[in-house]
Structures are given as structure tokens and as C-alpha cells.
Design a protein around this motif. Sequence first.
Motif, PDB file in Angstrom:
ATOM      1  N   UNK A 125       0.849  -1.188   0.000  1.00 54.71           N
ATOM      2  CA  UNK A 125       0.000   0.000   0.000  1.00 54.71           C
ATOM      3  C   UNK A 125       0.883   1.236   0.000  1.00 54.71           C
ATOM      4  N   UNK A 126       0.296   2.353  -0.438  1.00 55.94           N
ATOM      5  CA  UNK A 126       1.030   3.607  -0.428  1.00 55.94           C
ATOM      6  C   UNK A 126       1.101   4.203  -1.816  1.00 55.94           C
ATOM      7  N   UNK A 127       2.095   5.046  -2.045  1.00 57.64           N
ATOM      8  CA  UNK A 127       2.257   5.693  -3.347  1.00 57.64           C
ATOM      9  C   UNK A 127       3.736   5.722  -3.713  1.00 57.64           C
ATOM     10  N   UNK A 128       4.008   5.793  -5.011  1.00 55.14           N
ATOM     11  CA  UNK A 128       5.377   5.848  -5.486  1.00 55.14           C
ATOM     12  C   UNK A 128       5.452   6.801  -6.672  1.00 55.14           C
ATOM     13  N   UNK A 129       6.515   7.597  -6.702  1.00 54.83           N
ATOM     14  CA  UNK A 129       6.683   8.624  -7.734  1.00 54.83           C
ATOM     15  C   UNK A 129       7.696   8.142  -8.775  1.00 54.83           C
TER      16      UNK A 129
END
Length: 319
Positions: free
Chosen positions: A92-96
Motif C-alpha cells: 500500500x502507499x504511493x510511489x513517484x
Amino acid sequence: MPAALDIDQLQTFIAIVDTGSFTRAADKVFKTQSAVSMQMRRLEERVGKSLFVKDGRMNRLSEDGERLLGFARRMIRLNNETIAAFDDQQLEGSIRIGTPDDYADRYMPGIIARFAKTNPNVELYIECEPSRELTIKMARGELDVALVTHNPRERMSEVVRTEPLYWVTSMNHTVHEDTPVPLAVGRRSCNWRNLACTALDSAGRDYQILFTSWSATVVASAVLSGLAVSLLPECAVRPGMRILSPAEGFPALEPAQIGLIKRPGAPAALVNAICGHIAASLDNITPVGHDEAAANSSQTPVARRDNRARNDFAAVPAW
């Protein structure tokens, strides 16, 4: 009923191709080199084909090995997707992620689709900039992963794909015969622009830069419209383009390499997951317009395939 292929053997086979060495593959899969060699012998026995052929003191993939590689990657990917579908502890989460727009146009649709299947709770933020700008943003901590043109003189990256770099023109125009040759390239800091100018200078060919843009779409449009010549990696050659040869006054170019940069301190699990998808996807991609361009190139598809195999799979020490 035929016996099933061994997933562990396929993973080792892929590791050999990805690392270019039985020794490095052994380290990657946490096995001894003798165990890796034994696995390959058993895999060859199972498929009934030789997967490697001797090239001097080295081994390289045979044609059957190349065929198996595509199936092996798909099987491993499906295996991982199946396991992830029943994983109660999904990422889970976000990545750039940063990438030049030509790579985004060609690579990202498939990468995003596959990654989303196995990681539905991860948000992807994708930014399109030239490789040089992405490197700066990585240093500032504004991105977690960058897919860039590999250039060890300017940035360190892990090479995940190697492919030919071609001079291209329109199939329906003769602009490549003009003097000076009109070019469509990136800005002054673009590595490929500098490479094009240096190569033409060395060949004594007059040229004039008519179109300058960071946009791969603009450059491709200038070529397809018959307004200019450009140089593109094999994956970016589109239907309607023709590959130019040294016999036509356009010198051969060094292969293009695509690399990954990971930001130190970025969430390791997320970074490793997306980088794994990127590396697997880039190895499997069939270039857009490859067949059509090949039909109009002085180099045959078979010759280019053999050259590409030598680039993508480094020579492997003999068993």
C-alpha cells in the motif's frame, strides 16, 4: 499428461539472462554455480532442446532459448500475480516515477496495467521529463524511481534494456537525400542530438537542425511528415518510418541503453516491486513498427534480431 515445468528452474534461467553470467545468477538466486548448471541441464532435458550454444569460450542463448525466455517470463509473472491475488498483506502507499515521454508512450501502459493487477492499493504518480531533468529531481528527492537513458558520464543507472539506435526518415519522402540534411532532435543538452551531430560531422555530411523539441511526438511528427531525419531507439520506430543505412550516408550508431535509478531512502518494498515490473516488461517488449521498418532497412530482421540478442544477453561463461 506432460510433466509441468519447474518454476524454480525458470527463475534461474531468467536470472542467467538478466545477469549475463551463471556465476552472478547463482548469487541472485542464492544457489551454487554447480546447482545453477544442474538446473539448466534438467530444464534442457525437460523441454528437449538446447537452451545455450557455444560462442568461442562463452555460451549464449540458442534460438530455442530465446523462445523459452518469453514463455518463462510470462509464467513467472502469472505465478507472482496469482500469489499476490491471495496475499492479505498487499503493498500500500504511493510511489513517484519519472520517465521521458517517449519511454512513457511506449512502455508505461503495459507496466501500469500489470503492476495495478498485483498491487491494486498502490498509487502511481508518473512525471514525464527528459533524463537530465529526472536525474536532478531524483537528487532533490522529488522522485522515487526514474527510467532514463543510460549515460554513465552523467548519471549512474542500472541498465534494463539495450536496443539499436537508428537514423530514420519517412517511407514516403526523400528528405534524407537533401543537402544539408534537415534534422529533428532534442534540445542542446540532449545526448542523442549531440551523438547525431558528431556522427554526421565525422562522416563529412552537411546538416541543419530544423526542429528542436523534448517531445518525442513532435520529433516523430517531423519525420513522418517528411520534414526531417532523426535518430530513434528501435522501440520508437513507428509505422511509416524507414531506417537509413551507412550506404545512404548515415553512419552506424552505438546501441541505446535504458536504465533505472532508485532513490536511496525510498520505500524499498514499493521500489523493488515497480522496478521488477519495469525490468520484466522492457525485456519482453516488441518494438512498434519494427516489422515495417525492417522491411525497408538494409539490415534484415534476422540480422537485427541476432544483434539484439547479443546486446540483451551478455556472453555467458561455458559450464
